[in-house]
Design a protein around this motif. Structure first.
Motif, PDB file in Angstrom:
ATOM      1  N   SER A 150       0.825  -1.209   0.000  1.00 18.54           N
ATOM      2  CA  SER A 150       0.000   0.000   0.000  1.00 18.54           C
ATOM      3  C   SER A 150       0.856   1.255   0.000  1.00 18.54           C
ATOM      4  O   SER A 150       0.439   2.306  -0.479  1.00 18.54           O
ATOM      5  CB  SER A 150      -0.915   0.012   1.231  1.00 18.54           C
ATOM      6  N   SER A 151       2.084   1.130   0.531  1.00 21.17           N
ATOM      7  CA  SER A 151       3.001   2.268   0.570  1.00 21.17           C
ATOM      8  C   SER A 151       4.410   1.748   0.843  1.00 21.17           C
ATOM      9  O   SER A 151       4.609   0.970   1.773  1.00 21.17           O
ATOM     10  CB  SER A 151       2.577   3.259   1.649  1.00 21.17           C
ATOM     11  N   LEU A 152       5.370   2.162   0.020  1.00 20.84           N
ATOM     12  CA  LEU A 152       6.776   1.790   0.217  1.00 20.84           C
ATOM     13  C   LEU A 152       7.493   2.982   0.843  1.00 20.84           C
ATOM     14  O   LEU A 152       7.548   4.062   0.262  1.00 20.84           O
ATOM     15  CB  LEU A 152       7.426   1.413  -1.105  1.00 20.84           C
ATOM     16  N   GLY A 195      12.714   1.223   3.276  1.00 18.48           N
ATOM     17  CA  GLY A 195      12.524  -0.090   2.684  1.00 18.48           C
ATOM     18  C   GLY A 195      11.376  -0.873   3.281  1.00 18.48           C
ATOM     19  O   GLY A 195      10.984  -1.905   2.722  1.00 18.48           O
ATOM     20  N   SER A 196      10.839  -0.421   4.403  1.00 13.85           N
ATOM     21  CA  SER A 196       9.654  -1.074   4.964  1.00 13.85           C
ATOM     22  C   SER A 196       8.423  -0.633   4.179  1.00 13.85           C
ATOM     23  O   SER A 196       8.488   0.299   3.374  1.00 13.85           O
ATOM     24  CB  SER A 196       9.505  -0.737   6.441  1.00 13.85           C
ATOM     25  N   MET A 197       7.308  -1.286   4.413  1.00 15.05           N
ATOM     26  CA  MET A 197       6.113  -0.949   3.646  1.00 15.05           C
ATOM     27  C   MET A 197       4.848  -1.173   4.466  1.00 15.05           C
ATOM     28  O   MET A 197       4.803  -2.005   5.375  1.00 15.05           O
ATOM     29  CB  MET A 197       6.051  -1.762   2.359  1.00 15.05           C
ATOM     30  N   ARG A 198       3.855  -0.379   4.136  1.00 10.65           N
ATOM     31  CA  ARG A 198       2.518  -0.612   4.651  1.00 10.65           C
ATOM     32  C   ARG A 198       1.817  -1.586   3.715  1.00 10.65           C
ATOM     33  O   ARG A 198       1.886  -1.450   2.498  1.00 10.65           O
ATOM     34  CB  ARG A 198       1.727   0.695   4.713  1.00 10.65           C
ATOM     35  N   THR A 199       1.141  -2.566   4.317  1.00 11.96           N
ATOM     36  CA  THR A 199       0.405  -3.557   3.540  1.00 11.96           C
ATOM     37  C   THR A 199      -0.981  -3.739   4.160  1.00 11.96           C
ATOM     38  O   THR A 199      -1.202  -3.325   5.309  1.00 11.96           O
ATOM     39  CB  THR A 199       1.129  -4.907   3.542  1.00 11.96           C
ATOM     40  N   VAL A 204       9.436 -13.733  -0.279  1.00 14.49           N
ATOM     41  CA  VAL A 204       8.254 -12.869  -0.292  1.00 14.49           C
ATOM     42  C   VAL A 204       8.425 -11.845  -1.400  1.00 14.49           C
ATOM     43  O   VAL A 204       9.394 -11.078  -1.405  1.00 14.49           O
ATOM     44  CB  VAL A 204       8.055 -12.162   1.066  1.00 14.49           C
ATOM     45  N   LEU A 205       7.499 -11.823  -2.351  1.00 17.79           N
ATOM     46  CA  LEU A 205       7.524 -10.873  -3.459  1.00 17.79           C
ATOM     47  C   LEU A 205       6.485  -9.793  -3.198  1.00 17.79           C
ATOM     48  O   LEU A 205       5.301 -10.097  -3.006  1.00 17.79           O
ATOM     49  CB  LEU A 205       7.217 -11.560  -4.786  1.00 17.79           C
ATOM     50  N   ALA A 206       6.900  -8.538  -3.196  1.00 14.15           N
ATOM     51  CA  ALA A 206       5.996  -7.416  -2.958  1.00 14.15           C
ATOM     52  C   ALA A 206       5.779  -6.652  -4.258  1.00 14.15           C
ATOM     53  O   ALA A 206       6.740  -6.284  -4.938  1.00 14.15           O
ATOM     54  CB  ALA A 206       6.558  -6.481  -1.891  1.00 14.15           C
ATOM     55  N   LEU A 207       4.522  -6.410  -4.613  1.00 15.61           N
ATOM     56  CA  LEU A 207       4.172  -5.641  -5.805  1.00 15.61           C
ATOM     57  C   LEU A 207       3.874  -4.207  -5.388  1.00 15.61           C
ATOM     58  O   LEU A 207       3.022  -3.969  -4.534  1.00 15.61           O
ATOM     59  CB  LEU A 207       2.949  -6.252  -6.497  1.00 15.61           C
ATOM     60  N   CYS A 208       4.587  -3.252  -5.994  1.00 13.89           N
ATOM     61  CA  CYS A 208       4.455  -1.862  -5.569  1.00 13.89           C
ATOM     62  C   CYS A 208       4.442  -0.916  -6.767  1.00 13.89           C
ATOM     63  O   CYS A 208       5.451  -0.771  -7.454  1.00 13.89           O
ATOM     64  CB  CYS A 208       5.596  -1.482  -4.619  1.00 13.89           C
ATOM     65  N   PRO A 209       3.307  -0.248  -7.046  1.00 15.22           N
ATOM     66  CA  PRO A 209       3.281   0.786  -8.084  1.00 15.22           C
ATOM     67  C   PRO A 209       4.176   1.958  -7.699  1.00 15.22           C
ATOM     68  O   PRO A 209       4.380   2.241  -6.510  1.00 15.22           O
ATOM     69  CB  PRO A 209       1.803   1.205  -8.131  1.00 15.22           C
TER      70      PRO A 209
END
Length: 281
Positions: A182-184, A188-192, A210-215
């Motif tokens: 939801s936010s990178l 390097g951490s992210m909201r999911t 773990v693969l993270a998809l981030c626009p």
């Protein structure tokens, strides 16, 4: 005490702030703006966005403003195209990361994840049969069944629903965990979406990538104000977190429309997209 917010409003607002800050960096780097080195660039950016006037208007002539606006508008059009096509552009990298007969664990429904899976299964260069393990509500699995119906009917995709607490149990047979960001954040951490951190912790125990998809428009210049935020619960006495904060050491690779990179290298993206003066810590 954690704050209670409407998560969808916060997420959309964060995306808007990201876009505004990217526009500010574009303004700073235009040729005309660089010539005006003695003009306050923050004031110049605000003037172009209708939020104020330049600090020294006599040094900013109409020709300079016109040149800046043309460069900004051209960059904004590219940004708009990226936002509109980010799902398809990220999905183009699916064949590089999803292999035949992979068992992939996901949490909840995400259009970004669904398109990523669909692209891998429907790849013309090679057929990639995949087993999708869906953790979360049964409605989420039904959404995947509906969107990926053709892939399921062709036997190229199998969708299996597992319980909310069964992620640790099934992790030994999982090859990859796929999550949407939801936010990178700059570190390097992210909201999911809430619930994903538990999957990432289980994946680390079993050494599952773990693969993270981030626009790109969800790459944020801000650090989180809180470790946790709550939204309005569905039932009395229920505690409902707005999002999970997933640390960079729980993610193997971040996949954007430009390709994949390790989470500890995402600072390069932040430097490309934002000016250091726009980052808040």
């Amino acid at each position: 005490m954690p704050k209670t917010k409407n998560y969808h409003m916060v997420e959309n607002s964060a995306d808007h702030f990201n876009i505004i800050r990217r526009c500010q960096k574009i303004v700073r780097e235009t040729k005309a703006a660089k010539k005006l080195s003695d003009t306050d660039q923050n004031s110049l950016a605000n003037a172009l966005m209708g939020c104020g006037r330049p600090a020294e208007t006599k040094k900013v002539n109409q020709m300079d403003l016109t040149e800046i606006k043309e460069e900004v508008l051209e960059s904004v059009r590219g940004l708009r195209d990226d936002i509109e096509s980010h799902i398809e552009r990220i999905a183009e990298h699916s064949a590089d990361y999803l292999k035949p007969h992979d068992r992939i664990l996901i949490w909840g429904f995400s259009a970004l994840v669904a398109n990523f899976i669909e692209k891998a299964v429907a790849s013309k260069s090679r057929k990639t049969p995949i087993t999708l393990l869906v953790s979360g509500s049964s409605n989420d699995a039904m959404d995947y069944q509906r969107i990926l119906r053709k892939q399921v009917e062709s036997k190229m995709l199998q969708i299996v629903v597992i319980g909310d607490g069964a992620a640790f149990t099934v992790m030994p047979i999982v090859q990859k965990v796929l999550i949407p960001a939801s936010s990178l954040l700059p570190d390097g951490s992210m909201r999911t979406p809430a619930g994903i951190r538990a999957l990432c912790l289980a994946a680390r125990v079993h050494a599952v990538p773990v693969l993270a998809l981030c626009p790109l428009h969800k790459i944020s210049a801000d650090y989180p104000e809180d470790e946790c935020e709550l939204v309005q619960p569905d039932h009395p006495r229920e505690i409902k977190p707005a999002w999970d904060l997933v640390k960079s050491n729980l993610v193997s690779v971040v996949i954007t429309s430009e390709g994949g990179l390790p989470p500890n290298d995402t600072y390069r993206l932040h430097n490309q997209l934002y000016h250091p003066g726009d980052s808040l810590q």
